[in-house]
Design an enzyme around this catalytic site. Sequence first.
Site, PDB file in Angstrom:
ATOM      1  N   SER A  69     -51.844   2.233 -12.119  1.00  0.00           N
ATOM      2  CA  SER A  69     -50.556   2.253 -11.423  1.00  0.00           C
ATOM      3  C   SER A  69     -49.765   3.499 -11.810  1.00  0.00           C
ATOM      4  O   SER A  69     -49.188   4.176 -10.946  1.00  0.00           O
ATOM      5  CB  SER A  69     -49.736   1.005 -11.784  1.00  0.00           C
ATOM      6  OG  SER A  69     -50.377  -0.170 -11.343  1.00  0.00           O
ATOM      7  N   VAL A  74     -51.486  -1.023  -6.407  1.00  0.00           N
ATOM      8  CA  VAL A  74     -50.640  -0.472  -7.470  1.00  0.00           C
ATOM      9  C   VAL A  74     -49.450  -1.396  -7.704  1.00  0.00           C
ATOM     10  O   VAL A  74     -48.798  -1.841  -6.755  1.00  0.00           O
ATOM     11  CB  VAL A  74     -50.167   0.949  -7.064  1.00  0.00           C
ATOM     12  CG1 VAL A  74     -49.052   1.440  -7.970  1.00  0.00           C
ATOM     13  CG2 VAL A  74     -51.353   1.899  -7.075  1.00  0.00           C
ATOM     14  N   LYS A  75     -49.184  -1.657  -8.979  1.00  0.00           N
ATOM     15  CA  LYS A  75     -48.097  -2.566  -9.332  1.00  0.00           C
ATOM     16  C   LYS A  75     -46.879  -1.716  -9.699  1.00  0.00           C
ATOM     17  O   LYS A  75     -46.638  -1.420 -10.879  1.00  0.00           O
ATOM     18  CB  LYS A  75     -48.562  -3.443 -10.506  1.00  0.00           C
ATOM     19  CG  LYS A  75     -47.892  -4.776 -10.557  1.00  0.00           C
ATOM     20  CD  LYS A  75     -48.621  -5.729 -11.470  1.00  0.00           C
ATOM     21  CE  LYS A  75     -47.729  -6.867 -11.892  1.00  0.00           C
ATOM     22  NZ  LYS A  75     -47.248  -7.721 -10.824  1.00  0.00           N
ATOM     23  N   ALA A  76     -46.175  -1.290  -8.677  1.00  0.00           N
ATOM     24  CA  ALA A  76     -45.016  -0.420  -8.878  1.00  0.00           C
ATOM     25  C   ALA A  76     -43.733  -1.195  -8.601  1.00  0.00           C
ATOM     26  O   ALA A  76     -43.696  -2.059  -7.713  1.00  0.00           O
ATOM     27  CB  ALA A  76     -45.097   0.782  -7.937  1.00  0.00           C
ATOM     28  N   TYR A 105     -41.981  -4.014  -4.924  1.00  0.00           N
ATOM     29  CA  TYR A 105     -41.593  -5.426  -4.947  1.00  0.00           C
ATOM     30  C   TYR A 105     -40.376  -5.762  -4.089  1.00  0.00           C
ATOM     31  O   TYR A 105     -40.071  -6.942  -3.903  1.00  0.00           O
ATOM     32  CB  TYR A 105     -41.449  -5.915  -6.394  1.00  0.00           C
ATOM     33  CG  TYR A 105     -42.820  -6.248  -6.926  1.00  0.00           C
ATOM     34  CD1 TYR A 105     -43.313  -7.539  -6.893  1.00  0.00           C
ATOM     35  CD2 TYR A 105     -43.679  -5.234  -7.347  1.00  0.00           C
ATOM     36  CE1 TYR A 105     -44.600  -7.832  -7.302  1.00  0.00           C
ATOM     37  CE2 TYR A 105     -44.970  -5.513  -7.762  1.00  0.00           C
ATOM     38  CZ  TYR A 105     -45.427  -6.807  -7.737  1.00  0.00           C
ATOM     39  OH  TYR A 105     -46.710  -7.092  -8.125  1.00  0.00           O
TER      40      TYR A 105
END
Length: 316
Positions: free
Chosen positions: A65, A157-159, A163
């Site tokens: 990420s 990708v955990k951005a 969210y």
Amino acid sequence: MPPFTPTQFIWKDGALVPWEAAQTHVSAHALQYGTGVFEGMRSYDTPDGAAIFRLDDHMRRFAVSAAAYELPLPFSFEQLCAASLHVVRANRLTNSYLRPLAFFDSHSFAVWPKDCPVTVAIIAVPGRVYIDGAEGGVRVMISSTRRFDASVLPPHVKACGHYTNSVRAVQEARRNGFDEAVLLNSKGDVAEGSGANLFVVRKGTLITNDADASILPGITRDSVLRIAQDLDIPVQVRPIAVADLRSADELFFSGTAVEVMPIRQVDDHVVGDGAPGVITRRLRTAYQDAVHGRDPRYHDWLARVSDPSPAVATAR
Ligand code: PMP
């Protein structure tokens, strides 16, 4: 998720600092533009003491990420793993939820984050159930907000900024009296929940989608697939249509926070007989056995907090 309980220490930029001291300036780039990346992990009580579940995999995804946002992590993979174990240990936690976070900090209002310093923190708080009183399953709404696809933002990708998409979906669901949202992808198929992957059970087969469906490929999803294989439950990985939700015998979410969470209703449609199904229950039990170190087949997934860790990062 109920409110978190603050702990004594947060690991920030190489050292443990008191909870109250882990502050950020309001001009931080990440606060203006969402330019941070994060992880969500849990530690569990096991016969060998507290252990973080699939720590390596979470830290690998964290690095992926960060790389996607050209965010240089000033700590090595080993340092971040050691720091995660350290923060659980220092706070004397067993069942905990951990939140590693790295972001572009305060420097400029330019959109290009050039020269913004990078801040890294790992928070650990006592572990909680994600949705109170949802043991019998959650009621979900198919959201009018669709999940972004790879032409917009990288779904794997955990951005932080990604969210806002999930936030809008869950706000709509809650406003309409549901517990959670299911987001469709740009093709009109099912993507996932606001913070969890989705599984369908139909005639004894476990079905889930994959990266083609614009999901965040979850570590819990991967654990469930491996456990299903070990339990000889047939698995199909393929796109999930909205019609599959209607014809499902069982549905559940998988995710670090929600673990294995039965879904009992989708919009006005009751799933099966409205109670968690047999396969969901088997997987949920097996998952709990794995995370709590009760099944030796999955001991490799546990990073013990009590293991003497290599030098915990103290310097950039
Ligand atoms: N999808 C989204 C959007 C999520 O935020 C999460 C939680 N990280 C998941 C799926 C499940 O991922 P994991 O099993 O790795 O927690």
